[in-house]
Design a protein around this motif. Structure first.
Motif, short mmCIF file in Angstrom:
data_model
loop_
_atom_site.label_atom_id
_atom_site.label_comp_id
_atom_site.label_asym_id
_atom_site.label_seq_id
_atom_site.Cartn_x
_atom_site.Cartn_y
_atom_site.Cartn_z
N THR A 92 0.84 -1.19 0.00
CA THR A 92 0.00 0.00 0.00
C THR A 92 0.88 1.25 0.00
O THR A 92 1.99 1.24 0.53
N PRO A 93 0.39 2.35 -0.58
CA PRO A 93 1.24 3.55 -0.70
C PRO A 93 1.35 4.32 0.62
O PRO A 93 0.42 4.34 1.43
N SER A 94 2.47 4.94 0.80
CA SER A 94 2.69 5.82 1.96
C SER A 94 2.11 7.19 1.68
O SER A 94 1.63 7.48 0.57
N ARG A 95 2.16 8.06 2.68
CA ARG A 95 1.67 9.43 2.52
C ARG A 95 2.40 10.13 1.39
O ARG A 95 1.78 10.79 0.55
N ARG A 96 3.72 9.97 1.36
CA ARG A 96 4.51 10.63 0.33
C ARG A 96 4.11 10.15 -1.06
O ARG A 96 4.02 10.94 -2.01
N SER A 97 3.87 8.84 -1.19
CA SER A 97 3.48 8.29 -2.50
C SER A 97 2.12 8.83 -2.93
O SER A 97 1.92 9.17 -4.10
N VAL A 98 1.18 8.93 -1.98
CA VAL A 98 -0.16 9.44 -2.31
C VAL A 98 -0.07 10.88 -2.81
O VAL A 98 -0.73 11.26 -3.79
N LEU A 99 0.73 11.69 -2.16
CA LEU A 99 0.88 13.08 -2.59
C LEU A 99 1.54 13.16 -3.97
O LEU A 99 1.22 14.05 -4.77
N ARG A 100 2.42 12.22 -4.24
CA ARG A 100 3.01 12.17 -5.58
C ARG A 100 1.96 11.75 -6.61
O ARG A 100 1.92 12.27 -7.72
N PHE A 101 1.10 10.79 -6.24
CA PHE A 101 0.00 10.40 -7.14
C PHE A 101 -0.88 11.62 -7.45
O PHE A 101 -1.30 11.82 -8.58
N ARG A 102 -1.15 12.42 -6.40
CA ARG A 102 -1.95 13.64 -6.58
C ARG A 102 -1.29 14.58 -7.58
O ARG A 102 -1.95 15.10 -8.50
N ASP A 103 0.00 14.82 -7.40
CA ASP A 103 0.71 15.73 -8.29
C ASP A 103 0.78 15.18 -9.71
O ASP A 103 0.76 15.94 -10.69
N GLU A 104 0.87 13.85 -9.85
CA GLU A 104 0.84 13.25 -11.18
C GLU A 104 -0.51 13.50 -11.84
O GLU A 104 -0.59 13.79 -13.05
N GLY A 105 -1.60 13.41 -11.05
CA GLY A 105 -2.91 13.71 -11.61
C GLY A 105 -2.98 15.14 -12.12
O GLY A 105 -3.56 15.41 -13.18
N GLY A 106 -2.37 16.08 -11.36
CA GLY A 106 -2.35 17.46 -11.82
C GLY A 106 -1.53 17.64 -13.08
O GLY A 106 -1.88 18.44 -13.96
N PHE A 107 -0.43 16.88 -13.21
CA PHE A 107 0.40 16.99 -14.41
C PHE A 107 -0.31 16.39 -15.62
O PHE A 107 -0.21 16.93 -16.73
N TYR A 108 -1.02 15.28 -15.42
CA TYR A 108 -1.88 14.78 -16.50
C TYR A 108 -2.86 15.87 -16.93
O TYR A 108 -3.15 16.03 -18.13
N GLY A 109 -3.35 16.65 -15.94
CA GLY A 109 -4.28 17.74 -16.26
C GLY A 109 -3.64 18.80 -17.13
O GLY A 109 -4.29 19.37 -18.01
N LEU A 110 -2.34 19.10 -16.89
CA LEU A 110 -1.64 20.06 -17.76
C LEU A 110 -1.53 19.53 -19.18
O LEU A 110 -1.72 20.28 -20.15
N ILE A 111 -1.19 18.24 -19.30
CA ILE A 111 -1.11 17.64 -20.65
C ILE A 111 -2.47 17.71 -21.32
O ILE A 111 -2.59 18.05 -22.52
N GLN A 112 -3.52 17.43 -20.56
CA GLN A 112 -4.88 17.49 -21.11
C GLN A 112 -5.22 18.89 -21.59
O GLN A 112 -5.75 19.07 -22.69
N LEU A 113 -4.89 19.91 -20.79
CA LEU A 113 -5.15 21.29 -21.20
C LEU A 113 -4.39 21.64 -22.47
O LEU A 113 -4.95 22.26 -23.39
N GLY A 114 -3.13 21.24 -22.54
CA GLY A 114 -2.34 21.53 -23.73
C GLY A 114 -2.92 20.87 -24.97
O GLY A 114 -2.99 21.49 -26.04
N ARG A 115 -3.33 19.63 -24.84
CA ARG A 115 -3.90 18.91 -25.98
C ARG A 115 -5.22 19.54 -26.43
O ARG A 115 -5.46 19.73 -27.62
N GLU A 116 -6.06 19.89 -25.46
CA GLU A 116 -7.36 20.46 -25.80
C GLU A 116 -7.20 21.84 -26.43
O GLU A 116 -7.90 22.18 -27.39
N ILE A 117 -6.29 22.66 -25.90
CA ILE A 117 -6.08 23.99 -26.47
C ILE A 117 -5.50 23.88 -27.88
O ILE A 117 -5.91 24.61 -28.80
#
Length: 812
Positions: A92-117
């Motif tokens: 199971t993931p640690s606190r640090r890993s979960v926060l990294r998962f969160r930040d990865e989700g935000g980075f996917y969001g940047l890629i999504q914004l770039g692709r959509e724009i």
């Protein structure tokens, strides 16, 4: 013998049967072992592959975190659920890993914004700012057509796309000036462009995004009516012109380099030239622009000894682009370069209401009537009570104190719905009002008092309606509050509110404000915000354009005949008294005012004042809607394709969510909040599931780890920005103080006056002579003294000579 043979055959059959059963047993045991192995495998969730958490586990961690599970408890939550379902988890993931998962989700969001724009044809931007703990934060959203990412929808078919407003970020800023906001937009554009363009997804799409693509496709901005927003619009408009000018120049230069331009020009007949001049496209018009061709030919033959090729090409490109814009038809050029500004409708309503309230405050003095009772704070009240009525201190205390209906609602909000839930009478108010409304009027209402302690749209009109509708109940509640104390009596806040609720002029303002709310403000926002669903209205809808053109005249019609609000209209005649023509949103408030009207002699004057001033406010803040205005100048294609949200609620909500999130999670950074919010609000999980593969997952993991290692988007960065903001504020205050001292010095020198008499100058002291030097330098701008240094004017004799020389020079 026969019996023995028979038994022998039976024995052989039994042995064969035993052998068969033994074989079946072994097969059954093997099947059982295989089934147990498969069952154990199925009951085990393998969360890692080669020591790295799988995309499925990362997605599960993000979703649990988004649903409110703290990063520390995500791993335990996964294990607990797995145990309940009879499943084991390898890791199971640690606190640090979960926060990294969160930040990865935000980075996917940047890629999504770039692709959509990069795939969209046009877009718009909206933003807003707030200050939290003395730090400025800016929220950004963009609106455009984009795919839904539903599993059974072909996203390559643009007809399936819908207009969506995407969350971009909430980030700290040095200040809220237009220039800072503009620089923040440029930074965001570059960040989004880099995230998408460097991704495997972009390589698979065969597309990229540059930071300039943001402004190329930006066709509107939607924000408040503040001056900083208009200043940002100026910067963005200039940026767009620079980018499109360069684009035009590059297109023409590329066409020239093919060698086709000269041959095509040579083959043009007079008829072709006439046709080209009438053509609306910039390219044909450029073909007949001889000025640019002359410049082009001379530039190509210029020696490159002093100017390198890149600089020369850039200058040439700019000149070509400028020429293209000059010969382009004005309507086409304006449409191409324009960024349409649309102000938030909620702020239009708030600003127009401010105009009305200001007119209410001025009405009493203009008409020579007794104004509402003064509701001074504790310090000012003591000064007014104990001081000399003619003293400057008392006059200053009276001037700085406020009065009237809005002040009364603010006091009531502070008492019955304080922003600090440890203060005030929130629970007592709710219980008392809910019980009495049910007993007296059979109304089930357990709501709080309007949130006037915070900046909430229409809160003062709602507070006024509540107070004026249930005025006797609020009198009783106030008396119950004081009677319930160990030492009966009002404190200063309670005393002010109690006096206001018994003051006829104050009640008059409360009634006028309530009528403005039920007639204009409430129906207006009900219309622009739609039916209450998640769908946001487009400000370019025909009915909203007509509504905004109608409001000023509608307000003036009520101001001219306030009696129509005090009389019951027929069921078919509400179009004369409510903006949307529908029945009263709060008929009990209107009825209470009609009953109370005989005790409010100035009510009609107050109604006329607030509605006529509001009409001026509406005219001021609806300039984009006027006939022949910016919206009418949009092309039919732009009108059909643009979707401008009617309000700026998305940014208001994002900033509010940030403040709430920060209270419950003090350690979260603005970047962490943005990553979480971007993933949650932009359908990023669907985007990941439908378009991202192992290469994208690897790229995102590497980039997020790199950003984390670099220290970007951390608390340290926010602290550095805060330090930068403090330095900027200190410099601003320093400049302001210096300017103030300079003004005071000039005023002092003006009072000293210029002395021209020789005898008087000879009798002056050193201080007086220096004052005369300053007058000649700072006020008269003497060119000689302006260049003279202070160290050269040390003695009195030298000062006298300098002053006399300046006087003679001034006489000439």
């Amino acid at each position: 013998m026969k019996k023995w043979e028979k038994e022998q055959r039976t024995f052989k059959k039994l042995r064969l049967k035993v052998k068969q059963l033994d074989s079946q047993r072994r097969q059954a045991q093997e099947s059982l072992r295989s089934a147990n192995f498969k069952l154990k495998s199925l009951k085990t969730f393998r969360s890692t592959k080669e020591g790295i958490f799988t995309p499925e586990m990362r997605e599960l961690g993000r979703r649990l975190y988004s649903l409110g599970c703290s990063a520390e408890n995500v791993g335990e939550a996964i294990k607990t659920c797995a145990d309940a379902f009879g499943i084991s988890v390898t890791k199971t993931p640690s606190r640090r890993s979960v926060l990294r998962f969160r930040d990865e989700g935000g980075f996917y969001g940047l890629i999504q914004l770039g692709r959509e724009i990069s795939h969209s044809e046009r877009m718009g931007e909206c933003s807003d700012g707030t200050t939290d703990r003395k730090t400025t934060y800016e929220s950004h959203h963009v609106t455009y057509k984009c795919p839904t990412y539903l599993p059974d929808v072909d996203d390559s078919d643009s007809s399936t796309w819908t207009h969506r407003t995407r969350f971009v970020t909430v980030e700290p800023a040095v200040d809220h000036t237009g220039k800072t906001q503009f620089e923040g937009t440029q930074h965001l554009a570059a960040e989004i462009a880099a995230a998408y363009s460097d991704s495997p997804l972009a390589k698979g799409d065969g597309k990229t995004m540059s930071a300039d693509d943001w402004i190329r496709k930006e066709e509107f901005q939607n924000m408040d009516h503040a001056a900083d927003g208009k200043k940002k619009l100026e910067f963005c408009t200039k940026w767009k012109k620079e980018v499109l000018t360069e684009d035009l120049g590059n297109d023409l230069l590329d066409y020239l380099e093919t060698g086709e331009l000269h041959s095509r020009l040579a083959s043009l007949s007079d008829e072709d030239l006439a046709k080209a001049k009438a053509d609306a496209t910039y390219f044909h018009l450029i073909l007949v622009n001889s000025t640019i061709l002359i410049f082009l030919n001379s530039s190509l033959s210029t020696s490159q000894a002093d100017i390198d090729r890149e600089t020369s090409r850039k200058l040439l490109t700019h000149a070509l682009g400028e020429g293209a814009l000059e010969v382009m038809p004005a309507a086409l050029r304006d449409a191409m370069l324009a960024i349409t500004f649309a102000g938030c409708c909620a702020h239009k309503d708030m600003n127009a209401f401010k105009y009305g309230v200001a007119a209410l405050e001025e009405m009493w003095e203009k008409e020579g009537k007794t104004p509402p009772i003064l509701l001074a704070n504790k310090a000012n009240a003591s000064t007014i009570r104990l001081g000399d009525p003619d003293s400057a201190a008392v006059r200053a205390a009276e001037t700085s104190s406020t009065r009237g209906g809005v002040k009364a609602t603010m006091l009531a909000g502070a008492l019955f719905n304080h922003s600090d839930d440890k203060k005030g009478y929130q629970d007592l108010h709710r219980r008392f009002m809910a019980l009495n409304k049910l007993l007296l009027y059979d109304i089930v209402d357990n709501s709080r008092f309007a949130d006037t302690s915070n900046t909430r749209f229409q809160s003062n009109t709602y507070g006024s309606a509540e107070l004026i509708t249930h005025l006797p109940l609020y009198h009783e509640l106030m008396e119950e509050v004081t009677d319930g104390k160990v030492k009966p009596g009002f404190n200063h806040l309670e005393s002010n509110l109690y006096k206001a609720l018994h003051d006829i002029p104050t009640l008059t303002e409360l009634a006028a404000i309530t009528l403005y709310g039920v007639a204009i403000s409430w129906p207006y926002l009900r219309t622009v915000r739609g039916d209450g669903t998640d769908a946001v209205r487009n400000i370019l809808d025909d009915d909203l354009i007509e509504l905004h053109r109608k409001i000023p005249a509608f307000c003036e019609s009520i101001a001219e005949n306030p009696n129509q609000l005090l009389q019951e209209p027929s069921s078919t005649n509400f179009s004369m008294v409510t903006l949307d023509g529908r029945p009263w949103m709060d008929p009990s408030a209107v009825m209470a005012i009609r009953i109370l009207a005989s005790e409010l002699p100035e009510l009609k004057s107050a109604i006329s004042a607030i509605f006529s001033a509001a009409a001026k406010g509406w005219r001021q803040f609806t300039q984009e809607f006027i006939s022949g205005g910016p919206f009418d100048l949009l092309t039919p294609e732009q009108r059909s394709e643009l979707f401008i949200p009617a309000t700026n609620d998305v940014n208001e909500g994002a900033l509010g969510s940030w403040r709430v999130s920060r209270r419950s999670n003090p350690n979260i950074t603005a970047a962490g909040f943005s990553n979480k919010t971007r993933y949650e609000r932009n359908n990023t999980d669907r985007f990941i599931a439908k378009l991202c593969d192992d290469a994208d997952h690897c790229y995102v993991r590497q980039e997020v780890r790199r950003i984390g290692a670099s220290g970007e988007n951390t608390r340290l960065q926010e602290n550095l920005l805060e330090a930068q903001r403090k330095r900027a504020e200190a410099n601003r205050l320093k400049k302001s103080e210096a300017a103030r001292k300079k003004r005071e010095e000039l005023e002092r020198l003006s009072q000293v006056g210029l002395i021209m008499d020789h005898d008087i100058i000879m009798r002056m002291t050193v201080v007086q002579l220096k004052d005369q030097i300053k007058i000649h330098k700072q006020i008269l701008a003497d060119p000689i003294l302006g260049k003279t240094l202070q160290k050269d004017l040390k003695t009195k004799a030298v000062l006298q000579v300098a002053v006399l020389s300046a006087v003679e020079q001034n006489k000439e």
